[in-house]
Design a protein around this motif. Structure first.
Motif, PDB file in Angstrom:
ATOM      1  N   LEU A  70       0.815  -1.212   0.000  1.00 39.75           N
ATOM      2  CA  LEU A  70       0.000   0.000   0.000  1.00 39.75           C
ATOM      3  C   LEU A  70       0.853   1.268   0.000  1.00 39.75           C
ATOM      4  O   LEU A  70       0.515   2.257  -0.635  1.00 39.75           O
ATOM      5  N   GLY A  71       1.974   1.219   0.742  1.00 40.43           N
ATOM      6  CA  GLY A  71       2.860   2.382   0.810  1.00 40.43           C
ATOM      7  C   GLY A  71       3.918   2.352  -0.269  1.00 40.43           C
ATOM      8  O   GLY A  71       4.882   3.100  -0.217  1.00 40.43           O
ATOM      9  N   THR A  72       3.765   1.486  -1.267  1.00 43.66           N
ATOM     10  CA  THR A  72       4.744   1.265  -2.345  1.00 43.66           C
ATOM     11  C   THR A  72       6.172   1.189  -1.803  1.00 43.66           C
ATOM     12  O   THR A  72       7.082   1.818  -2.307  1.00 43.66           O
ATOM     13  N   ASN A  73       6.337   0.399  -0.744  1.00 46.98           N
ATOM     14  CA  ASN A  73       7.664   0.246  -0.136  1.00 46.98           C
ATOM     15  C   ASN A  73       8.411  -0.927  -0.751  1.00 46.98           C
ATOM     16  O   ASN A  73       9.410  -0.758  -1.420  1.00 46.98           O
ATOM     17  N   GLY A  74       7.908  -2.157  -0.443  1.00 44.89           N
ATOM     18  CA  GLY A  74       8.430  -3.328  -1.137  1.00 44.89           C
ATOM     19  C   GLY A  74       9.384  -4.213  -0.379  1.00 44.89           C
ATOM     20  O   GLY A  74       9.834  -5.210  -0.910  1.00 44.89           O
ATOM     21  N   GLY A  75       9.730  -3.876   0.855  1.00 38.36           N
ATOM     22  CA  GLY A  75      10.687  -4.695   1.596  1.00 38.36           C
ATOM     23  C   GLY A  75      10.029  -5.929   2.189  1.00 38.36           C
ATOM     24  O   GLY A  75       9.173  -5.827   3.044  1.00 38.36           O
TER      25      GLY A  75
END
Lengths: 225, 554
Positions: free
Chosen positions: B227-232
């Motif tokens: 959702l936060g376009t983080n990806g970790g």
């Protein structure tokens, strides 16, 4: 000068307090609340979808792939190549899996892929060897596996190395071998595979698949009866 | 049904879901950032921070807030990892080494989530849940705050005021991200994602013996990671791991989470500048590029050119059976066209051209639809460049949304688009020229070069996905990628906020017959062209050495 140092310190202080408050909300309250709800509503899934055999022993998770190999000739030889136990349905290769390199008090499995490119000679060799092995292992006196029958998932490693599934084509290709090794009727094993084949979700999401652990557990039950 | 048709239907279902969410979410976000009202719990938070949420900030003050908060975040996350060895609730894991701890701290604060560590063996519950997942929320909220500040720059006149950073940060977190994350996490658990705080425990196996597994708050972290376009990822295999992404439905849901805020922010933008049509023009630009890339990716992966795939009969290396080629291709484009970088299939094992599409997606600056916030402000900067180019062609002073694009504005925009390519190309050149960094490459030749180019592209653009063949856990890569991530995140923000301040001070110019209409398909076409040309000219030589060479050779 003093004034700007003071301003910076005030600003950093505000930043730190903001971070601490948001850590409390997003890093403590949120995960604990979600865990509480998840444990109450979906206890089994939240704890890893474990499956048990008839005697109640956990045999793994329905989501995590396993290997079905013969015991090693020399248990201390890390280099010894694994030999598949052909009595059981075999999963996809998992050449990208690793063992943990830090915190070695544990022996954890490191999920992962090979990351090898399509033009990498190592990958070409791995795929070629896997294909030859699939053909050799699955051909029986009455059933010959042809190269074009071998689906791509049978000879490639998955992204996680823990893929719990194989394609229905790969499962079907193993039916004759499994039937022969377990002295079962081919038809019986074929029915077993059909029963454990999952179609696409709602008809279009993902790909059809067979869960290898569930299939082997059912096979075990069948051989015992 | 053929896999190709199933892939297309999944794409259509995704588009339908995004379309349904577009209006309510976009309008909700516009209300969140425009409302004068502070909720009671928010007032407590402001009290704890010691900030007055109603005080308007000019751009330097707003920027100081962004930088102070982010600097503290880097230090805090670094300290948390360095102290892991003595923190309770850390599974007995040892402290992270200094270079890796710096890299990881920079990575998560910069909304990049590049990972040079293996999650399951290195990070305990406290660092994952109390450190990394928190940055997944707040770094996303910072991105949205900066985007909203730029939108206010367009919407306001004869003032320099851009809003209050602390209010935008807190509201973005508690009113937008948190509610969606709670619901999303429960949905993921219902699919099979794990959510517990178990220690390392043994699980029996079919053939006897046992495996060791670590538990974790995976679902709650997975949802905000997308959702936060983080990806970790919680685990090394990221969203390919069955505990992170268990079913075909969870996979489609995660792609939806990646794209929903970046697309809906165009509605928020349209609302706040008082013309929904302007928002639709930006949306159309993003959607055109996204659909084009997805179609290309599906085509190249389904036709699977490459020696190993010819033998195997399909591009399934690094892909999961339950997703197959179609759903993997859709995920991989969504993750590289946003700043997410989560993967459900391993990019290094895509076809040569597939790898090129992923690289180009990031090199566009991740604006179609881009990261939460960063996608919108990146796209608006390109929109300014596009009206500037159009203005040059007809010899008029360009204007956008009633604001003159003068020397000052175009300088800020130009600096913005130059920073990331400069970081990518300089660091890649240095890594190739120095004696030791090339030793980290797993594959040789063109693909090896692509690994290094991909790493710096991913870092400087704050994506975080990897051509994971590269062994990036060396002092050189940990340090340089860490620096690239921080500069690639915060220098552009400086120029965006300066631009916003400059726009907000202007008085609006009335629209005339000669004004370029920026809410028409003609302009959308111009904008798509500008984006492709600017990126193409910048990166073509580097792409020719890597993925193009590989793709044409096979």
């Amino acid at each position: 000068m003093n004034n700007s140092v003071g301003n910076t310190a005030r600003l950093i202080g505000a930043g730190l307090r903001a971070l601490l408050v948001l850590t409390l909300i997003c890093g403590v309250i949120y995960p604990l609340a979600v865990t509480g709800i998840a444990q109450a509503l979906f206890n089994d899934k939240a704890n890893g979808s474990e499956i048990k055999d008839e005697s109640g022993n956990v045999v793994g998770s329905s989501l995590i792939g396993q290997t079905y190999d013969l015991p090693k000739k020399d248990p201390n030889d890390a280099e010894e190549a694994a030999r598949p136990d052909l009595k059981w349905f075999q999963p996809r290769p998992s050449n990208g899996l690793g063992a943990n390199s830090v915190n070695t008090q544990y022996s954890l499995i490191l999920s992962g892929a090979t990351n090898k490119a399509a033009d990498n000679p190592d990958l070409v060799q791995l795929v070629t060897e896997a294909k030859d092995a699939v053909i050799a292992d699955n051909s029986t006196a009455t059933y010959e596996v042809k190269a074009q029958d071998v689906p791509a998932d049978a000879v490639t490693s998955s992204g996680s190395g823990l893929d719990p599934n194989i394609s229905p084509q790969y499962a079907e290709l193993q039916i004759h071998r499994v039937a022969e090794r377990n002295e079962l009727d081919v038809k019986q094993v074929a029915e077993l595979v059909a029963d454990h084949t999952t179609g696409r979700t709602l008809g279009f999401m993902g790909e059809p698949r067979v869960n290898v652990l569930e299939l082997n557990a059912a096979l075990k039950a069948l051989t015992k009866s | 049904m053929s896999p190709v048709l199933a892939g297309v239907l999944q794409l259509l279902a995704l588009i339908a879901a995004l379309a349904l969410a577009y209006r309510p979410l976009g309008d909700h976000m516009a209300r969140v950032y425009s409302s004068e009202k502070h909720y009671k719990p928010e007032k407590w938070i402001y009290k704890a921070i010691g900030a007055n949420p109603s005080a308007e900030m000019r751009w330097p003050a707003y920027l100081r807030g962004v930088l102070a908060f982010s600097a503290v975040s880097v230090l805090f996350l670094y300290a948390l990892q360095r102290a892991q060895g003595i923190l309770p609730g850390s599974l007995g894991f040892s402290a992270i080494d200094p270079d890796q701890a710096f890299n990881t701290a920079a990575s998560f604060v910069a909304n990049t989530n590049w990972q040079s560590y293996y999650g399951e063996q290195a990070m305990g519950h406290v660092v994952q849940t109390g450190g990394l997942a928190v940055q997944n929320f707040v770094s996303a909220a910072v991105g949205m705050a900066v985007a909203v500040a730029l939108v206010r720059g367009f919407a306001r006149s004869r003032t320099g005021e851009l809003g209050n950073f602390w209010a935008d940060l807190v509201r973005g977190t508690v009113r937008i991200l948190l509610p969606i994350a709670v619901i999303g996490a429960i949905i993921l658990v219902a699919c099979g994602a794990i959510q517990n705080f178990a220690g390392i425990h043994e699980v029996g196996q079919f053939m006897g013996g046992a495996q060791q597994w670590n538990g974790g708050a995976v679902a709650s972290q997975e949802v905000i990671k997308e959702l936060g376009t983080n990806g970790g990822g919680y685990f090394n295999a990221n969203s390919a791991h069955p505990f992170e992404n268990p079913t075909p439905f969870s996979n489609l849901f995660e792609i939806f989470l990646i794209l929903v805020i970046p697309f809906a922010l165009t509605r928020t933008f349209g609302r706040m500048v008082g013309s929904l049509r302007q928002g639709y023009a930006i949306l159309a630009t993003m959607a055109t590029i996204w659909l084009g890339f997805t179609a290309l990716m599906m085509w190249t992966e389904f036709t699977h050119h490459g020696p190993a795939f010819d033998v195997a009969g399909g591009a399934m290396e690094g892909k999961e059976t339950r997703f197959g080629v179609g759903a993997s291709a859709i995920f991989s484009v969504a993750t590289t066209l946003t700043s997410t970088g989560a993967v459900n299939s391993f990019h290094s094992s895509y076809t040569g051209l597939g790898g090129g599409i992923q690289l180009l997606g990031m090199q566009l600056g991740e604006i179609a639809p881009g990261g939460v916030g960063s996608g919108l402000y990146g796209m608006l900067v390109m929109a300014i460049i596009a009206v500037f180019i159009a203005g040059l062609m007809v010899g008029r002073t360009p204007e956008y949304l009633g604001k003159k694009i003068g020397t000052r504005e175009i300088k800020f925009a130009a600096c913005y688009i130059l920073i990331t390519p400069a970081l990518v190309l300089c660091f890649t050149a240095a890594a190739m020229a120095l004696p030791t960094p090339p030793h980290s490459m797993l594959n040789s030749g063109a693909h090896g070069f692509s690994e290094v180019l991909y790493a710096y592209t991913s870092g400087a653009n704050n994506n975080g996905s990897a051509f994971a063949g590269l062994n990036a856990d060396t002092q050189w890569y940990n340090s340089t990628i860490g620096i690239a991530m921080l500069l690639g995140r915060f220098l552009p923000m400086v120029f965006v906020l300066a631009l916003a301040g400059s726009l907000a001070e202007q008085k609006p110019v009335p629209e005339t017959a000669g004004t370029l209409r920026t809410d028409k398909p003609l302009y959308t076409g111009l904008l798509v062209g500008t984006i492709l040309i600017v990126t193409g000219l910048t990166y073509f030589p580097a792409l020719a050495l890597g993925p193009l060479a590989e793709g044409l050779a096979s």
